[in-house]
Design an enzyme around this catalytic site. Structure first.
Site, PDB file in Angstrom:
ATOM      1  N   LYS A 201       0.850  -1.187   0.000  1.00  0.00           N
ATOM      2  CA  LYS A 201       0.000   0.000   0.000  1.00  0.00           C
ATOM      3  C   LYS A 201       0.886   1.237   0.000  1.00  0.00           C
ATOM      4  O   LYS A 201       1.702   1.427   0.899  1.00  0.00           O
ATOM      5  CB  LYS A 201      -0.902  -0.010   1.236  1.00  0.00           C
ATOM      6  CG  LYS A 201      -1.806   1.202   1.320  1.00  0.00           C
ATOM      7  CD  LYS A 201      -2.806   1.081   2.445  1.00  0.00           C
ATOM      8  CE  LYS A 201      -3.665   2.313   2.547  1.00  0.00           C
ATOM      9  NZ  LYS A 201      -4.628   2.202   3.652  1.00  0.00           N
ATOM     10  N   LYS A 254      -2.142  -1.461  -3.873  1.00  0.00           N
ATOM     11  CA  LYS A 254      -3.039  -0.309  -3.794  1.00  0.00           C
ATOM     12  C   LYS A 254      -2.237   0.978  -3.840  1.00  0.00           C
ATOM     13  O   LYS A 254      -1.260   1.074  -3.107  1.00  0.00           O
ATOM     14  CB  LYS A 254      -3.812  -0.405  -2.480  1.00  0.00           C
ATOM     15  CG  LYS A 254      -4.704   0.768  -2.194  1.00  0.00           C
ATOM     16  CD  LYS A 254      -5.289   0.620  -0.815  1.00  0.00           C
ATOM     17  CE  LYS A 254      -6.141   1.828  -0.517  1.00  0.00           C
ATOM     18  NZ  LYS A 254      -6.603   1.838   0.848  1.00  0.00           N
TER      19      LYS A 254
HETATM   20  C1  PBG Z   1      -7.376   3.332   5.636  1.00  0.00           C
HETATM   21  C2  PBG Z   1      -7.743   3.096   4.214  1.00  0.00           C
HETATM   22  C3  PBG Z   1      -7.592   4.045   3.197  1.00  0.00           C
HETATM   23  C4  PBG Z   1      -8.164   3.489   2.062  1.00  0.00           C
HETATM   24  C5  PBG Z   1      -8.626   2.213   2.397  1.00  0.00           C
HETATM   25  N1  PBG Z   1      -8.358   1.976   3.745  1.00  0.00           N
HETATM   26  C6  PBG Z   1      -7.073   5.427   3.214  1.00  0.00           C
HETATM   27  C7  PBG Z   1      -5.754   5.719   3.758  1.00  0.00           C
HETATM   28  O1  PBG Z   1      -4.885   4.864   3.905  1.00  0.00           O
HETATM   29  O2  PBG Z   1      -5.562   6.888   4.101  1.00  0.00           O
HETATM   30  C8  PBG Z   1      -8.235   4.215   0.750  1.00  0.00           C
HETATM   31  C9  PBG Z   1      -9.251   3.750  -0.203  1.00  0.00           C
HETATM   32  C10 PBG Z   1      -9.550   4.696  -1.283  1.00  0.00           C
HETATM   33  O3  PBG Z   1      -8.956   5.784  -1.462  1.00  0.00           O
HETATM   34  O4  PBG Z   1     -10.485   4.352  -2.039  1.00  0.00           O
HETATM   35  N2  PBG Z   1      -6.630   2.447   6.320  1.00  0.00           N
END
Ligand code: PBG
Length: 329
Positions: A201, A254
């Protein structure tokens, strides 16, 4: 014409001559069963709150969520991923609300599994929607504490499993959390609950609309000490290896579109299902351009999702799951 080489060495156009020929040789096809539909949940009855930065997306109260999820399941979408939107009074530094059996998310999971036992429910494990600091881990003196965060995540995952979640999806990027969660779930008798790890991520600017939808942006600092540097490709393998060793059932990359190289690498490297998250910003860009009349949202969305699958993702998280599934059936 006389200067053409004869016979022509190759004529790839032959395989594109008709719709039937193109269908016969098509290498990748989207199917509704590829999709996980992420949904935002709020308190209340009959609530549908439009998310401004994500045209077509609404935050649903649990009763509406059940009906909308049923429609998605009827379209062939096998899974939803739930994200609770909480008011500030329920947030604290320890994300206490995340472990309450009657917390919003846990109630949503229970109601969904009761109404639609066959649909998969995936829950997010991270502190940010519940944290008054808006971080995925525990913040103290300006530092995100890794090992102190793990028991909080474990309690959250067990609460979600007790409520009936089929898979928990740690999106927090703390080191060692997959193994820690696996142990905690097994100890609590949830050895059948899977772990879909957000293994790779990135600290992406594409999460903006999501953070607005949940009001979950960090109140200070950024997430760069735990989420990955968008510049790094080799490092993704290190994250994936760790999560595979620790017992992940699926691994995610992601965001998706800006990281197709990484999706392809991960596909090559592991024999687990690979998921990719077509995130809020990726969705919003297409919708915003379409609102201006600059591109065809349905066609572009389908093309984006197809490219994610072609790169190697088996599971695609997308806010467009229902609209694209509807065009496929
Ligand atoms: C939080 C999380 C995020 C997303 C999914 N889980 C945001 C972040 O890490 O700040 C983002 C998903 C998206 O932008 O569609 N743990």
């Amino acid at each position: 014409m006389d200067d053409l080489p004869f016979p022509m060495p190759d004529r790839p156009r032959r395989n594109r001559r008709s719709a039937a020929m193109r269908a016969l040789v098509r290498e990748t096809r989207l199917h509704p069963s590829d999709f996980v539909w992420p949904v935002f949940v709020v308190e209340g009855e009959g609530e549908r709150q439009p998310v401004e930065a994500m045209p077509g997306v609404e935050r649903y109260s649990i009763d509406v969520l059940v009906e909308e999820a049923r429609a998605a399941f009827d379209l062939g979408i096998p899974a939803v991923a739930l994200f609770p939107a909480l008011t500030d009074d329920l947030k604290d530094p320890l994300a206490t609300e995340s472990t309450r059996p009657d917390g919003l998310l846990q109630r949503a999971v229970r109601r969904l599994k009761l109404a639609l036992p066959e649909m998969l429910v995936i829950t997010d494990v991270a502190m940010d929607p519940y944290s008054s600091d808006g971080h995925d881990g525990l913040l103290r003196d300006g530092q995100i504490l890794n090992d102190e965060t793990l028991p909080i995540l474990a309690a959250m995952a067990v609460a979600q499993a007790e409520a009936g979640a089929d898979m928990v999806a740690p999106s927090d990027m703390m080191d060692g959390r997959v193994g820690y969660l696996r142990d905690a779930l097994d100890d609590a008798g949830h050895e059948q609950v899977g772990i879909l790890s957000y293994a790779v991520k990135y600290a992406s600017a594409l999460y903006g609309p999501f953070r607005r939808a949940l009001d979950s942006a960090p109140r200070g600092g950024d997430k760069k000490t735990y989420q990955m540097d968008p510049a790094n490709r080799a490092e993704a393998m290190r994250e994936v290896d760790a999560d595979v060793r620790e017992g992940a059932d699926m691994v995610m990359v992601k965001p998706a579109l800006a990281y197709l190289d990484v999706i392809a690498d991960v596909r090559q490297a592991v024999d687990l299902p690979v998921a990719a998250y077509h995130v809020s910003g990726e969705y919003a860009m297409v919708k915003a351009a379409a609102e201006k009349g600059w591109l065809d949202a349905d066609a572009v969305m389908a093309e984006c999702l197809l490219s994610i699958k072609r790169a190697g993702a088996t599971v695609i998280f997308t806010y467009a799951a229902r609209e694209v599934a509807a065009t496929l059936s």
